[in-house]
Design a protein around this motif. Structure first.
Motif, mmCIF file in Angstrom:
data_model
loop_
_atom_site.group_PDB
_atom_site.id
_atom_site.type_symbol
_atom_site.label_atom_id
_atom_site.label_comp_id
_atom_site.label_asym_id
_atom_site.label_seq_id
_atom_site.Cartn_x
_atom_site.Cartn_y
_atom_site.Cartn_z
ATOM 1 N N ARG A 139 -96.936 51.967 -45.447
ATOM 2 C CA ARG A 139 -97.838 52.464 -46.190
ATOM 3 C C ARG A 139 -97.638 53.914 -46.692
ATOM 4 N N MET A 140 -98.116 54.267 -47.597
ATOM 5 C CA MET A 140 -98.024 55.641 -48.139
ATOM 6 C C MET A 140 -99.144 56.553 -47.578
ATOM 7 N N GLU A 156 -88.018 63.539 -53.050
ATOM 8 C CA GLU A 156 -87.816 63.598 -51.448
ATOM 9 C C GLU A 156 -88.971 64.486 -50.919
ATOM 10 N N ARG A 157 -89.147 65.496 -51.357
ATOM 11 C CA ARG A 157 -90.605 66.266 -50.725
ATOM 12 C C ARG A 157 -91.883 65.669 -50.710
ATOM 13 N N ASN A 158 -91.894 64.699 -51.756
ATOM 14 C CA ASN A 158 -93.289 63.871 -52.073
ATOM 15 C C ASN A 158 -93.347 62.845 -51.014
ATOM 16 N N VAL A 159 -92.405 62.079 -50.436
ATOM 17 C CA VAL A 159 -92.304 61.147 -49.611
ATOM 18 C C VAL A 159 -92.119 61.443 -48.124
ATOM 19 N N ALA A 191 -85.436 57.852 -52.842
ATOM 20 C CA ALA A 191 -86.007 58.647 -51.974
ATOM 21 C C ALA A 191 -87.072 57.736 -51.145
ATOM 22 N N THR A 192 -87.748 56.926 -51.919
ATOM 23 C CA THR A 192 -88.965 56.277 -51.118
ATOM 24 C C THR A 192 -87.970 55.125 -50.249
ATOM 25 N N LEU A 193 -86.837 54.536 -50.690
ATOM 26 C CA LEU A 193 -86.220 53.656 -49.794
ATOM 27 C C LEU A 193 -85.417 54.306 -48.741
ATOM 28 N N ALA A 194 -85.196 55.411 -48.805
ATOM 29 C CA ALA A 194 -84.440 56.262 -47.778
ATOM 30 C C ALA A 194 -85.211 56.617 -46.776
ATOM 31 N N GLU A 195 -86.819 56.912 -47.087
ATOM 32 C CA GLU A 195 -87.538 57.353 -46.121
ATOM 33 C C GLU A 195 -88.254 56.058 -45.414
#
Length: 216
Positions: A139-140, A156-159, A191-195
């Motif tokens: 979840r975010m 990147e900063r957002n996630v 970015a979302t996948l990496a995080e």
């Protein structure tokens, strides 16, 4: 009478009188050389496979599901995802059992859409295979912005630090998880996948790959 009030249109090409036409279904069909490996600008640390580009019928259908409430397109989008997973198993890039973990979305967006479309798509796939389960375990965190329009650094900063694991949503039992595949609708910067990969691997989950319906 209902069509006269709310005209029925194909979710891909807009053809009248049909929800999803054969031509659009053919555009999303998985060919013998698909899914294809793509390289997001930010490497998530696992191979990312895409069913096609974020354009044409594919883009129109994804937008219709996410932004226009076309839940009737869940099944047509689930079919190529299912075919792609079967192809990856045949290529021996994945092994059963598989756990599909939908990429995280903002809670406000999911509520506005009446649920998370990618979770529904993954559930439709899992419902057809004993060796595949779906676990909405990511979840975010609140206050993450919608990533549309953000550049790589801003994404990147957002996630960063905002993707959280919900362990109670994971399958239970010895070997129940199997290999983990993150599923998403569109990959842009990665970015979302990496995080998501980082969070899952930190928890000891064996993330093998990511599968997306489209790459932008």
């Amino acid at each position: 009478m209902l069509d006269a009030v709310l005209p029925l249109q194909c979710g891909g090409c807009g053809a009248p009188g049909i929800r999803w036409c054969d031509w659009c279904a053919a555009q999303l069909a998985v060919g013998p050389d698909q899914p294809r490996l793509v390289s997001p600008r930010l490497d998530p640390g696992v191979p990312v496979f895409a069913l096609g580009r974020y354009a044409g019928v594919r883009r129109t259908a994804i937008v219709a599901v996410k932004e226009r409430g076309r839940t009737d397109l869940i099944a047509p989008l689930a079919l190529p995802v299912e075919a792609a997973l079967q192809q990856l198993v045949r290529w021996r890039l994945l092994d059963l059992p598989l756990t599909l973990i939908p990429a995280p979305t903002r809670g406000s967006a999911a509520r506005r859409r009446g649920g998370d479309p990618i979770t529904r798509i993954a559930a439709a796939v899992a419902g057809r295979h004993r060796g595949i389960t779906v676990a909405p375990a990511l979840r975010m965190r609140a206050f993450a912005r919608d990533s549309v329009g953000l550049g790589r650094g801003a994404r990147e900063r957002n996630v960063a630090g905002r993707v959280l694991l919900r362990r109670r949503r994971l399958p239970t039992g010895s070997g129940a998880v199997g290999e983990v595949v993150i599923v998403d609708d569109v990959v842009t910067t990665g970015a979302t996948l990496a995080e998501s990969v980082r969070v899952l691997r930190t928890a000891g989950l064996p993330v093998t790959a990511a599968l997306v319906i489209a790459s932008a």
